[in-house]
Design a protein around this motif. Structure first.
Motif, mmCIF file in Angstrom:
data_model
loop_
_atom_site.group_PDB
_atom_site.id
_atom_site.type_symbol
_atom_site.label_atom_id
_atom_site.label_comp_id
_atom_site.label_asym_id
_atom_site.label_seq_id
_atom_site.Cartn_x
_atom_site.Cartn_y
_atom_site.Cartn_z
ATOM 1 N N ARG A 170 61.559 87.313 -29.566
ATOM 2 C CA ARG A 170 61.654 88.554 -28.160
ATOM 3 C C ARG A 170 62.713 88.074 -26.954
ATOM 4 N N ASN A 171 62.791 87.024 -26.548
ATOM 5 C CA ASN A 171 63.065 86.397 -25.568
ATOM 6 C C ASN A 171 64.638 86.948 -25.767
ATOM 7 N N GLU A 172 64.726 86.398 -26.587
ATOM 8 C CA GLU A 172 66.804 85.950 -27.546
ATOM 9 C C GLU A 172 67.017 87.501 -26.851
ATOM 10 N N GLN A 173 65.678 88.614 -27.504
ATOM 11 C CA GLN A 173 66.823 90.049 -27.972
ATOM 12 C C GLN A 173 66.675 90.343 -26.414
ATOM 13 N N ILE A 174 65.932 89.395 -25.051
ATOM 14 C CA ILE A 174 65.872 90.441 -23.739
ATOM 15 C C ILE A 174 67.429 89.787 -23.542
ATOM 16 N N MET A 229 66.632 101.646 -15.875
ATOM 17 C CA MET A 229 65.396 102.301 -15.892
ATOM 18 C C MET A 229 65.413 102.005 -17.197
ATOM 19 N N GLY A 230 64.006 101.301 -17.428
ATOM 20 C CA GLY A 230 63.871 101.209 -19.151
ATOM 21 C C GLY A 230 62.405 101.696 -19.036
ATOM 22 N N HIS A 231 62.354 101.190 -20.527
ATOM 23 C CA HIS A 231 60.794 101.853 -21.349
ATOM 24 C C HIS A 231 60.501 100.573 -22.125
ATOM 25 N N SER A 232 58.985 100.366 -22.123
ATOM 26 C CA SER A 232 58.423 99.375 -22.489
ATOM 27 C C SER A 232 59.415 97.728 -22.804
ATOM 28 N N PHE A 233 59.392 98.215 -23.977
ATOM 29 C CA PHE A 233 60.582 96.743 -24.116
ATOM 30 C C PHE A 233 61.995 96.536 -23.487
ATOM 31 N N GLY A 234 62.322 97.838 -23.226
ATOM 32 C CA GLY A 234 63.865 98.090 -22.092
ATOM 33 C C GLY A 234 63.135 98.046 -20.648
ATOM 34 N N GLY A 235 61.643 98.228 -20.015
ATOM 35 C CA GLY A 235 61.520 97.821 -19.028
ATOM 36 C C GLY A 235 61.108 95.800 -18.609
ATOM 37 N N LEU A 254 59.387 101.923 -17.295
ATOM 38 C CA LEU A 254 58.233 102.744 -17.668
ATOM 39 C C LEU A 254 57.568 102.385 -18.953
ATOM 40 N N ASP A 255 55.566 102.179 -18.622
ATOM 41 C CA ASP A 255 55.798 101.252 -19.298
ATOM 42 C C ASP A 255 56.205 100.166 -19.934
ATOM 43 N N PRO A 256 55.745 99.198 -19.123
ATOM 44 C CA PRO A 256 56.733 97.884 -19.304
ATOM 45 C C PRO A 256 56.190 97.218 -20.286
ATOM 46 N N TRP A 257 56.613 96.350 -20.984
ATOM 47 C CA TRP A 257 56.298 95.060 -22.174
ATOM 48 C C TRP A 257 56.469 93.878 -21.394
ATOM 49 N N MET A 258 55.490 93.600 -20.656
ATOM 50 C CA MET A 258 56.059 92.142 -19.972
ATOM 51 C C MET A 258 55.728 91.387 -21.162
ATOM 52 N N PHE A 259 55.506 90.970 -22.537
ATOM 53 C CA PHE A 259 55.033 89.944 -22.652
ATOM 54 C C PHE A 259 56.953 89.266 -22.513
ATOM 55 N N PRO A 260 57.819 89.698 -23.480
ATOM 56 C CA PRO A 260 59.436 88.521 -23.568
ATOM 57 C C PRO A 260 60.124 88.351 -22.523
ATOM 58 N N ILE A 282 47.382 95.790 -21.848
ATOM 59 C CA ILE A 282 45.802 95.113 -21.671
ATOM 60 C C ILE A 282 46.860 94.141 -19.982
ATOM 61 N N ALA A 283 45.038 93.325 -20.096
ATOM 62 C CA ALA A 283 45.202 92.714 -18.926
ATOM 63 C C ALA A 283 46.154 91.918 -18.603
ATOM 64 N N PRO A 284 46.157 91.419 -19.089
ATOM 65 C CA PRO A 284 47.395 90.393 -19.584
ATOM 66 C C PRO A 284 49.076 90.965 -18.976
ATOM 67 N N ASN A 285 49.284 92.203 -19.482
ATOM 68 C CA ASN A 285 50.581 93.013 -19.131
ATOM 69 C C ASN A 285 50.689 93.828 -17.503
ATOM 70 N N VAL A 286 49.107 94.129 -17.509
ATOM 71 C CA VAL A 286 49.018 93.897 -15.569
ATOM 72 C C VAL A 286 49.259 92.837 -14.875
ATOM 73 N N ASP A 287 48.652 92.442 -15.183
ATOM 74 C CA ASP A 287 48.535 90.587 -14.665
ATOM 75 C C ASP A 287 49.904 90.523 -14.135
ATOM 76 N N ALA A 288 50.957 90.712 -14.691
ATOM 77 C CA ALA A 288 52.251 90.141 -15.308
ATOM 78 C C ALA A 288 52.894 91.322 -14.040
ATOM 79 N N MET A 289 52.404 92.562 -14.341
ATOM 80 C CA MET A 289 53.089 93.466 -12.888
ATOM 81 C C MET A 289 53.083 93.606 -11.919
#
Length: 378
Positions: A170-174, A229-235, A254-260, A282-289
């Motif tokens: 996923r980080n490679e995709q980023i 601007m980005g949504h999810s993976f795009g965030g 917009l609803d960023p997916w922080m894992f990558p 989930i909690a880890p995503n909120v903590d990352a934001m």
């Protein structure tokens, strides 16, 4: 009677056009949305779904039979986009620019409601269709002859399984997505400087006799406050891009997916707007934001009674798929709140005007909006 997505509320009829910047596989492919001086004309609107390959890709993403999606879209009717394809852009005032990075399984047209709304208010939006196999489907032309014959080379969606290498992939995709965002930023900066590239799509049959030409944007852009601007993976992609390209002055997530980007050390000082839906985080995503909301120029909101699909067109076309038993907002109202928060943020940081209707919506819908670092699942 023409079936169409909701009309935008701004003073200008939006236009749109597809732009492909090279014959290479990794060349940015994007749809530009922009204001025009024309009147809304349903005869010049095109279908939301470009062709059957995207339907196949969407079915692959959500892992359902293609015939099921086809039946849903047939039931909705041939939905048109309320924007004039290939129309001449309105350039009596410099166009403020936004780059949009889509989420997993997204496309250049999945966020049409948001893009048309912003275009109707005077913005130019460059909505990417990424080549990293995160789009449900995309394509390129290898040669001019292929473009003239409409011989497309497909890039299909790839499922990546959870496991030991999930973050690495996923980080490679980023990094690939960022490269396309960076090239798109360069495209806008060069357009303003008078450097006009060829649009490969001009060689295709569907661009014959349209009014649009990239030369019309030359010197007519305001690149002093380019927003990403980005949504999810795009965030996550947008946050990564903000840390690497300081010409990007604002970020809307917009609803960023922080894992990558969880292991990335990102230095971001630009103003940020986070708009979350109720059930995605989930909690880890909120903590990352939370790390990015600490500085004074960051804002975060959660729209209650919404799901991850609410920031896309899909819920307008096919209804809710996620969290069936949860009380949900009317999808159009959810998008109006979302778009109003975006426009209020843009108004604050780049002195955009004429948002009285947006302020009215936000005042009226206060109950449906949580401000700050909330736990939306609670």
């Amino acid at each position: 009677m023409v079936n169409h997505l909701p009309l935008p509320a701004g003073p200008f009829a939006p236009g749109m056009v597809d732009v492909l910047l090279d014959y290479k596989k990794d060349a940015p492919f994007l749809r530009l949305y922009y204001p025009t001086n024309e009147k809304p004309n349903p005869e010049k609107w095109i279908s939301w779904l470009p062709d059957d390959d995207y339907l196949t890709g969407l079915a692959k993403v959500i892992m359902v039979y293609k015939c099921f999606l086809k039946l849903l879209l047939w039931w909705s009717g041939n939905i048109k986009i309320p924007a004039i394809y290939g129309a001449k852009p309105k350039t009596d005032e410099p166009l403020k620019c936004i780059i949009l990075s889509h989420g997993l399984g997204g496309t250049r047209f999945l966020y049409t409601n948001i893009c048309c709304e912003l275009a109707s208010r005077g913005f130019l939006i460059a909505a990417l269709e990424h080549r990293d196999q995160s789009a449900c489907h995309t394509f390129y032309y290898s040669t001019k002859a292929d473009a003239e014959a409409d011989k497309k080379t497909s890039i299909d969606f790839r499922h990546i399984k959870f496991g030991r290498n999930h973050y690495t992939k996923r980080n490679e995709q980023i990094k690939l997505k960022f490269d396309e965002c960076s090239k798109t930023l360069d495209f806008l900066l060069e357009l303003q400087q008078g450097i006009v590239p060829s649009n490969i799509m001009d060689a295709t049959a569907n661009h014959t006799n349209i009014q649009f030409n990239l030369n019309q944007l030359k010197g007519n852009l305001d690149v002093s406050n380019v927003c990403i601007m980005g949504h999810s993976f795009g965030g996550a992609t947008a946050l990564y891009a903000l840390s690497k390209r300081k010409e990007l002055k604002l970020g809307i997530l917009l609803d960023p997916w922080m894992f990558p980007i969880k292991n990335e050390a990102l230095d971001i000082e630009q103003p940020l707007l986070f708009i979350n839906t109720q059930t995605f985080h989930i909690a880890p995503n909120v903590d990352a934001m939370a790390k990015f909301v600490a500085h004074e120029n960051a804002e975060m909101y959660t729209i209650r009674h919404t799901t991850h699909e609410n920031q896309t067109d899909s819920v307008l076309l096919m209804g809710y798929w996620l969290n069936w038993f949860m009380k949900k907002l009317n999808p159009l109202l959810a998008l109006k709140i979302n778009n109003s928060l975006i426009l209020k943020f843009l108004n604050k940081h780049i002195a955009y005007k004429n948002i009285e209707d947006c302020i009215e919506i936000l005042e009226k819908e206060k109950f449906n909006i949580d401000e700050g670092l909330t736990q939306p699942w609670a």
